[in-house]
Design a protein around this motif. Structure first.
Motif, PDB file in Angstrom:
ATOM      1  N   ARG A   1     -67.347 -18.990 -64.180  1.00 36.81           N
ATOM      2  CA  ARG A   1     -67.841 -18.970 -65.566  1.00 36.81           C
ATOM      3  C   ARG A   1     -67.460 -17.673 -66.275  1.00 36.81           C
ATOM      4  O   ARG A   1     -67.016 -17.697 -67.425  1.00 36.81           O
ATOM      5  CB  ARG A   1     -69.359 -19.132 -65.600  1.00 36.81           C
ATOM      6  CG  ARG A   1     -69.794 -20.551 -65.593  1.00 36.81           C
ATOM      7  CD  ARG A   1     -71.247 -20.657 -66.038  1.00 36.81           C
ATOM      8  NE  ARG A   1     -71.830 -21.801 -65.388  1.00 36.81           N
ATOM      9  CZ  ARG A   1     -72.890 -21.785 -64.618  1.00 36.81           C
ATOM     10  NH1 ARG A   1     -73.550 -20.678 -64.404  1.00 36.81           N
ATOM     11  NH2 ARG A   1     -73.332 -22.884 -64.060  1.00 36.81           N
ATOM     12  N   LYS A   2     -67.660 -16.545 -65.590  1.00 38.63           N
ATOM     13  CA  LYS A   2     -67.345 -15.250 -66.202  1.00 38.63           C
ATOM     14  C   LYS A   2     -65.860 -15.131 -66.504  1.00 38.63           C
ATOM     15  O   LYS A   2     -65.476 -14.645 -67.570  1.00 38.63           O
ATOM     16  CB  LYS A   2     -67.782 -14.108 -65.278  1.00 38.63           C
ATOM     17  CG  LYS A   2     -69.271 -13.926 -65.203  1.00 38.63           C
ATOM     18  CD  LYS A   2     -69.638 -12.810 -64.244  1.00 38.63           C
ATOM     19  CE  LYS A   2     -71.141 -12.654 -64.123  1.00 38.63           C
ATOM     20  NZ  LYS A   2     -71.502 -11.545 -63.220  1.00 38.63           N
TER      21      LYS A   2
ATOM     22  N   GLN B   1     -69.482 -20.075 -58.512  1.00 38.53           N
ATOM     23  CA  GLN B   1     -69.689 -20.743 -59.790  1.00 38.53           C
ATOM     24  C   GLN B   1     -69.871 -19.717 -60.919  1.00 38.53           C
ATOM     25  O   GLN B   1     -69.270 -19.843 -61.984  1.00 38.53           O
ATOM     26  CB  GLN B   1     -70.898 -21.667 -59.706  1.00 38.53           C
ATOM     27  CG  GLN B   1     -71.070 -22.555 -60.903  1.00 38.53           C
ATOM     28  CD  GLN B   1     -72.211 -23.536 -60.702  1.00 38.53           C
ATOM     29  OE1 GLN B   1     -73.176 -23.254 -60.011  1.00 38.53           O
ATOM     30  NE2 GLN B   1     -72.089 -24.678 -61.324  1.00 38.53           N
ATOM     31  N   LYS B   2     -70.674 -18.689 -60.675  1.00 41.83           N
ATOM     32  CA  LYS B   2     -70.881 -17.645 -61.676  1.00 41.83           C
ATOM     33  C   LYS B   2     -69.585 -16.886 -61.954  1.00 41.83           C
ATOM     34  O   LYS B   2     -69.282 -16.557 -63.103  1.00 41.83           O
ATOM     35  CB  LYS B   2     -71.968 -16.675 -61.209  1.00 41.83           C
ATOM     36  CG  LYS B   2     -73.359 -17.267 -61.252  1.00 41.83           C
ATOM     37  CD  LYS B   2     -74.353 -16.420 -60.502  1.00 41.83           C
ATOM     38  CE  LYS B   2     -74.875 -15.268 -61.297  1.00 41.83           C
ATOM     39  NZ  LYS B   2     -75.976 -14.559 -60.583  1.00 41.83           N
TER      40      LYS B   2
END
Length: 103
Positions: A65-66, A61-62
């Motif tokens: 996003r990045k 998920q991170k």
């Protein structure tokens, strides 16, 4: 051990067999340098991956996003049926490209 390869215009992250509570921090640290490129084209190759804990899902998920913040592309490839099932149940397949292993 996580491998990071450059192939053409994309960066490929090859995962190890597991992303769990014990190795997730190291995995996240290993892949951090790939985010220094704007507009990154990132592929996570999960050929070897056979187990992913919730800590691994958080890293995915991170990562998404990045990559989105940098207006790049991200896909997960060679996912086993078991891992795909977890990604589908948790809704990940709705907001990121996930390709299963070919039989």
């Amino acid at each position: 051990m996580t491998q990071i390869l450059k192939e053409g215009g994309k960066t490929i992250i090859k995962t190890d067999k597991r992303i769990d509570t014990m190795n997730a921090p190291q995995f996240e640290q290993d892949i951090e340098p790939v985010f220094s490129e704007p507009g990154i084209n990132l592929e996570m190759d999960c050929t070897e991956l056979n187990y992913m804990a919730s800590s691994g899902l958080r890293i995915l998920q991170k990562t998404m996003r990045k990559v989105m913040m940098q207006k790049g592309q991200f896909k997960i490839t060679n996912v086993s049926p078991e891992i795909y099932k977890v990604l589908a149940m948790t809704g990940f397949t709705k907001f990121m490209t996930v390709e299963q292993k070919q039989a």
